[in-house]
Enzyme design. Structure first.
Site, mmCIF file in Angstrom:
data_model
loop_
_atom_site.group_PDB
_atom_site.id
_atom_site.type_symbol
_atom_site.label_atom_id
_atom_site.label_comp_id
_atom_site.label_asym_id
_atom_site.label_seq_id
_atom_site.Cartn_x
_atom_site.Cartn_y
_atom_site.Cartn_z
ATOM 1 N N ASP A 82 0.853 -1.191 0.000
ATOM 2 C CA ASP A 82 0.000 0.000 0.000
ATOM 3 C C ASP A 82 0.888 1.239 0.000
ATOM 4 O O ASP A 82 1.615 1.480 0.957
ATOM 5 C CB ASP A 82 -0.884 -0.045 1.249
ATOM 6 C CG ASP A 82 -2.034 0.927 1.162
ATOM 7 O OD1 ASP A 82 -3.046 0.681 1.821
ATOM 8 O OD2 ASP A 82 -1.912 1.942 0.456
ATOM 9 N N ASP A 120 -2.679 2.458 -6.189
ATOM 10 C CA ASP A 120 -1.696 2.546 -5.115
ATOM 11 C C ASP A 120 -1.602 1.299 -4.240
ATOM 12 O O ASP A 120 -0.984 1.341 -3.189
ATOM 13 C CB ASP A 120 -2.005 3.749 -4.235
ATOM 14 C CG ASP A 120 -3.092 3.457 -3.240
ATOM 15 O OD1 ASP A 120 -4.063 2.783 -3.614
ATOM 16 O OD2 ASP A 120 -2.968 3.879 -2.097
ATOM 17 N N GLU A 121 -2.194 0.201 -4.644
ATOM 18 C CA GLU A 121 -2.077 -0.973 -3.793
ATOM 19 C C GLU A 121 -2.170 -2.266 -4.601
ATOM 20 O O GLU A 121 -2.692 -2.274 -5.721
ATOM 21 C CB GLU A 121 -3.149 -0.964 -2.706
ATOM 22 C CG GLU A 121 -4.540 -1.088 -3.268
ATOM 23 C CD GLU A 121 -5.575 -1.158 -2.171
ATOM 24 O OE1 GLU A 121 -5.234 -1.430 -1.016
ATOM 25 O OE2 GLU A 121 -6.743 -0.950 -2.498
#
Length: 598
Positions: free
Chosen positions: A148, A239-240
């Site tokens: 993350d 983003d993860e």
DNA sequence: GCGGATCAC
DNA sequence: TATGGTGATCCGC
């Protein structure tokens, strides 16, 4: 974004609205689990809307503590948010919704109170059977990571503007903030907060306009690293990502923690951005763990039943992906605040909730989660797509200044439909069901749908049914309109003609990019000449990028031209980031040639 | 299949 | 100056 918890804005505190204890962080739903939402009953409004709200009892999601927000003056934040909100239409709507939730909770409690001991015992027995079944399926043999990125958008912006690192900064505008850096969080500024409230909390706050191309480029760079550890990793968002690193651990005789540390270093080397990682025997727990030592940290959940049960025992239910604000309140009303209590109250849960919700809650109590790519049900479409899940819908919506003129609204519908048609074309899909969405000026949402005789994809086909739905709602005053297509199907034979048409647009787009690159290069020329070292680095990166592009294009053989164009743009921006300077026009031309060759 | 609602990012 | 956009799922009709 994972780290930036969506907060559906402020809500008035009901009798059960105090439950924001401890830190909340975001927990994204794991794809195949999906959100398990509590039942929604249609109940009369206003049953519990009795007491006058004041800021002391005003529970705002914005005050929930997050990484970097431990020292925030929460009372002050609460007061400011309340003062800025209390007279707005939005606030009134939040109160209305909260009253509905309160009424539903009251109904549930009444139902709980009416259950006899014998009935409860029977439900508990059924729950025990379900638990045994779930327990039998527990798999502790895999090692999962959840990576993350930390304050992703804000951190990407700081790469370009290092001066902002030490100042409070938010990505977004006066309307809405998508991400706040850690300096801004000290003031209580956070994602999903309206910009004007953030400015009130922190007058010196710097606002940066979102630039999704940059974030996408950075995301591509991170994925290049993820791929090393799991070629089939699942990207949840920009983003993860979830990675099953079991094979990598075995092949390199490494522990999950060692792989996590290596991956974090790799991501930082590739992007100069940090991320946080959770290591656990399943995807859900890895996600929960990735939140524990944020930013730039990692956390482990040991792969044993005892360790998992201990980890989950005192875990606040709100941390579980899929349990949001409403489910938290509902469970709190039943005396359940931790996952351990989900097991203790298994009889009540089996009695009050649907079979699917009960299964989800009990699974959370056991610390279960996905252990196989594509979901444990293996439900991905077998059309050679691998782990790519076919979409179920496609939509386009916009918020605007209050609108009541029917002519304006029809013009807006036309715009949206054209947008949707373009998106459907580039995705190569057509739709049988169309939905119109309206948000009135008092923030109430209405959706109206039609299912057509056949599939459609052009604006000419979609506009008339949408206008018909719209006219049935007139007159009204709205602040948002949206259109959506569902019941999708791959665009068939006719799509080839479409491909040909899109090819012309692609060349133009490429030319535009190249021209833009030339202009940017002229500005950066002086720097480039002085720093031959960086040129070497750029050359090296380009070689790598060519190989990567060729590989990616090979994978995408037969795809729509627009997809290839998007991929090419990604590679270009990614390369620009890696070399920390503007890509030369010559480099762009070579990349474009490679793309065309495929 | 429809509409409201929840959840996530 | 006044609270986003996209996608998914679940429930009860």
């Amino acid at each position: 974004m994972a780290e930036e918890q969506t907060a559906g804005a402020a809500a008035a505190a009901g009798p059960t609205g105090q439950g924001c204890s401890g830190q909340h962080e975001v927990l994204q739903a794991v794809p195949a689990h999906g959100p398990h939402v509590l039942g929604t009953h249609q109940l009369p409004v206003g049953a519990a809307a009795s007491q006058q709200p004041s800021w002391q009892q005003y529970s705002s999601v914005f005050t929930a503590s997050k990484a970097g927000m431990q020292n925030v003056d929460k009372e002050k934040v609460k007061r400011v948010v309340f003062e800025m909100s209390k007279d707005s239409a939005h606030f009134k709507n939040e109160q209305r919704k909260q009253a509905q939730v309160d009424a539903r909770i009251a109904q549930l409690k009444a139902k709980a109170a009416s259950i006899s001991q014998a009935e409860l015992a029977a439900h508990q027995k059924a729950a025990d059977a379900k638990l045994a079944q779930l327990e039998a399926g527990r798999d502790l043999s895999r090692t999962w990571l959840h990576a993350d990125m930390d304050a992703f958008y804000a951190s990407v912006e700081e790469l370009d503007r290092p001066d902002l690192k030490s100042k409070p900064m938010a990505v977004g505008g006066m309307g809405m903030i998508t991400t706040a850096n850690y300096e801004a969080r000290k003031f209580g500024v956070r994602s999903a907060m309206p910009g004007f409230i953030a400015r009130k909390l922190c007058p010196q706050l710097a606002f940066v306009k979102p630039d999704f191309r940059k974030y996408e480029a950075a995301s591509v760079a991170t994925r290049g690293v993820f791929k090393v550890y799991d070629p089939h990793f699942e990207a949840g968002s920009l983003d993860e990502a979830y990675l099953d690193v079991t094979d990598y651990c075995a092949a390199h005789s490494m522990t999950g923690e060692q792989v996590a540390a290596e991956l974090r270093a790799g991501v930082e080397a590739a992007t100069r951005l940090t991320c946080s990682v959770g290591i656990a025997p399943n995807a859900t727990l890895a996600k929960v763990a990735s939140d524990l030592n944020k930013p730039n940290g990692q956390a482990l959940v040991v792969s044993s039943r005892e360790a998992v049960m201990a980890f989950v025992h005192d875990l606040p239910i709100r941390k579980v992906p899929g349990i949001g604000k409403v489910s938290e309140q509902t469970l709190n009303a039943l005396g359940i605040t931790t996952c351990g209590q989900l097991l203790q109250q298994r009889g009540l849960i089996a009695a009050l909730f649907s079979s699917i919700s009960a299964r989800f809650f009990l699974g959370a109590g056991l610390g279960l989660g996905h252990t196989q790519h594509g979901g444990d049900r293996g439900d991905e479409g077998g059309a050679g797509g691998g782990s790519v899940v076919a979409r179920k819908g496609i939509s386009c919506e916009r918020t605007f200044a209050n609108m009541s003129s029917s002519a304006d609204m029809e013009k807006m519908a036309d715009n949206l439909v054209q947008h949707l048609a373009a998106d459907m074309e580039s995705e190569g899909i057509e739709s049988k069901t169309l939905t119109l969405k309206l948000k009135t000026t008092d923030f109430a949402v209405r959706t109206r749908a039609v299912t057509l005789a056949g599939h459609v994809h052009t604006a000419q086909q979609m506009l008339p049914p949408i206008l018909k739905l719209l006219r049935a709602e007139l007159p009204c005053e709205i602040r948002l309109m949206g259109v959506r297509g569902s019941a999708l199907r791959r665009l068939t034979s006719a799509g080839d003609a479409l491909d040909a048409a899109a090819a012309g647009g692609r060349l133009n787009a490429l030319q535009r990019m190249i021209l833009q690159g030339r202009k940017q290069q002229q500005r950066g020329e002086a720097v480039e000449q002085q720093q031959g070292e960086q040129q070497d680095e750029q050359h090296c990166s380009m070689v790598i990028s060519y190989r990567q592009l060729a590989q990616d294009l090979a994978i995408m053989r037969g795809s729509m031209p627009s997809m290839k164009q998007r991929l090419l743009r990604c590679h270009m921006t990614c390369l620009m980031m890696k070399t920390r300077q503007v890509l030369s026009a010559a480099a762009m031309v070579r990349l474009a040639q490679m793309a065309r060759a495929h």
